[in-house]
Structure formats: C-alpha cells, structure tokens
Design an enzyme around this catalytic site. Structure first.
Site, short mmCIF file in Angstrom:
data_model
loop_
_atom_site.label_atom_id
_atom_site.label_comp_id
_atom_site.label_asym_id
_atom_site.label_seq_id
_atom_site.Cartn_x
_atom_site.Cartn_y
_atom_site.Cartn_z
N ASN A 47 84.30 -45.28 -9.53
CA ASN A 47 85.42 -45.14 -8.68
C ASN A 47 85.97 -46.76 -8.44
OD1 ASN A 47 83.25 -45.33 -7.26
ND2 ASN A 47 84.24 -44.61 -5.29
N GLU A 49 88.86 -47.82 -5.96
CA GLU A 49 89.76 -47.49 -4.78
C GLU A 49 90.77 -48.50 -4.65
OE1 GLU A 49 87.21 -46.91 -1.34
OE2 GLU A 49 86.55 -45.01 -2.30
N ALA A 51 93.94 -50.43 -1.60
CA ALA A 51 94.48 -50.44 -0.30
C ALA A 51 95.73 -49.27 -0.06
CB ALA A 51 95.05 -51.76 -0.21
N CYS A 58 88.60 -41.72 -9.58
CA CYS A 58 87.09 -41.33 -9.33
C CYS A 58 86.68 -41.81 -10.61
CB CYS A 58 87.08 -39.73 -9.35
SG CYS A 58 87.57 -39.05 -7.97
N GLU A 60 84.39 -40.44 -12.61
CA GLU A 60 84.85 -39.38 -13.99
C GLU A 60 85.99 -39.51 -14.79
OE1 GLU A 60 83.90 -38.65 -10.67
OE2 GLU A 60 82.52 -36.87 -10.49
N CYS A 101 88.75 -34.06 -11.10
CA CYS A 101 88.15 -34.30 -12.24
C CYS A 101 87.48 -33.19 -13.04
CB CYS A 101 86.84 -35.02 -11.72
SG CYS A 101 87.50 -37.07 -11.01
#
Ligand code: THU
Length: 148
Positions: A47, A49, A51, A58, A60, A101
C-alpha cells in the site's frame, strides 16, 4: 495452474516481504501482496498512502497494476499480508482484500482464484475470490453492449 506447497509458501513469503516496502505513515497499517499470474510470474505490491488521503492505493491493486502493465493479465492466485506497522505477534490480523480490490482483481481473475490471507508463513487462511465477491459484476455483463 497447480499451486504446489512450495509455490504457496513462496507467495506467502513474498507478500510478507513486500509489506516491508509499505508507505503508510497515516494509517500505520502496512500491507503487502504477491500475485501469481498464468505465465508463472509473481508480482508484489504494497500500500502507498498520500498526504491527500484519498489518493492512496492498496497493496493488491499495486501488484495487479504491475502485472497488467507488463501484459500479464491472467491472475491465478494472490497472497495478502496486512497488519499494523509495529504489530506484535498477538496483534497480527487477517486483513482480507477491501471491496475495491476484490472488484479490481475480478476483472483479470481466472476461475476459482485462491486468495491467501496471511499472518505468517505458517498461519494463513485460504479463501477464493468467488467466495469473497459472490455474484460478481464483471466483463461478461458488458459483453452484449460491447458487441452492439
Ligand atoms: N489496505 C490495503 O492495502 N489492502 C486492503 O485490502 C485493505 C487496506 C491499505 C489501505 C491503507 O493504506 C491502509 O491499508 C489502511 O486502510
């Protein structure tokens, strides 16, 4: 494709290893995935991420997009390992793929695609995409409209 014990163990190990690359400073929840394709290749993902929270992806889908972008579009099996970044043994959780996903994988999944949800190499649950995404909406639903 037959998933031998050795191949399954490799998938689980690769999902756990890919989790180490996770960029999850906002949720502190690190996820790794390892996706086996019909060609025999294994694509890993974590994953990532952002801000701007909604912009994250993700593990997957990271793995899936890596495969698709290499022209590998037949998914055989996936392993997913997800738990908090500094989880103790007791805090290891079974993180099943999220809804988006599941839908994303369904587009390229071969029938009866196994999904391994991993705590450790020796502690995992095996399910299938069909089991966690029953009555899936997929490319077949659009077949008629695309042919017209
Ligand atoms: N996450 C995944 O990578 N896969 C899943 O199936 C569930 C959730 C990520 C998204 C986000 O970075 C973090 O886990 C917490 O939701």
């Amino acid at each position: 494709m037959m998933i031998t014990d050795v191949l399954r163990t490799t998938l689980l190990q690769k999902a756990i290893a890919a989790r180490q690359q996770s960029y999850a400073p906002y949720s502190n929840f690190a996820v790794g995935a390892a996706l086996l394709t019909k060609s025999g290749s294994i694509y890993t993902g974590c994953n990532v991420e952002n801000a701007a929270f909604g912009a994250g992806i993700c593990a997957e889908r990271t793995a899936a997009v890596k495969a698709i972008s290499e022209g590998d579009d037949k998914f055989v099996a996936i392993a997913v390992a997800g738990y908090p970044i500094n989880a103790t043994r007791e805090q290891l959780s079974l993180a099943f793929p999220c809804g988006i996903c599941r839908q994303f994988l369904n587009e390229f999944a071969l029938p009866n695609m196994p999904v391994f949800v991993v705590k450790t190499v020796n502690d995992y649950v095996e399910t299938s995409l069909e089991e966690i995404l029953p009555h899936a909406f997929g490319p077949k639903n659009l077949k008629n409209t695309l042919e017209e």
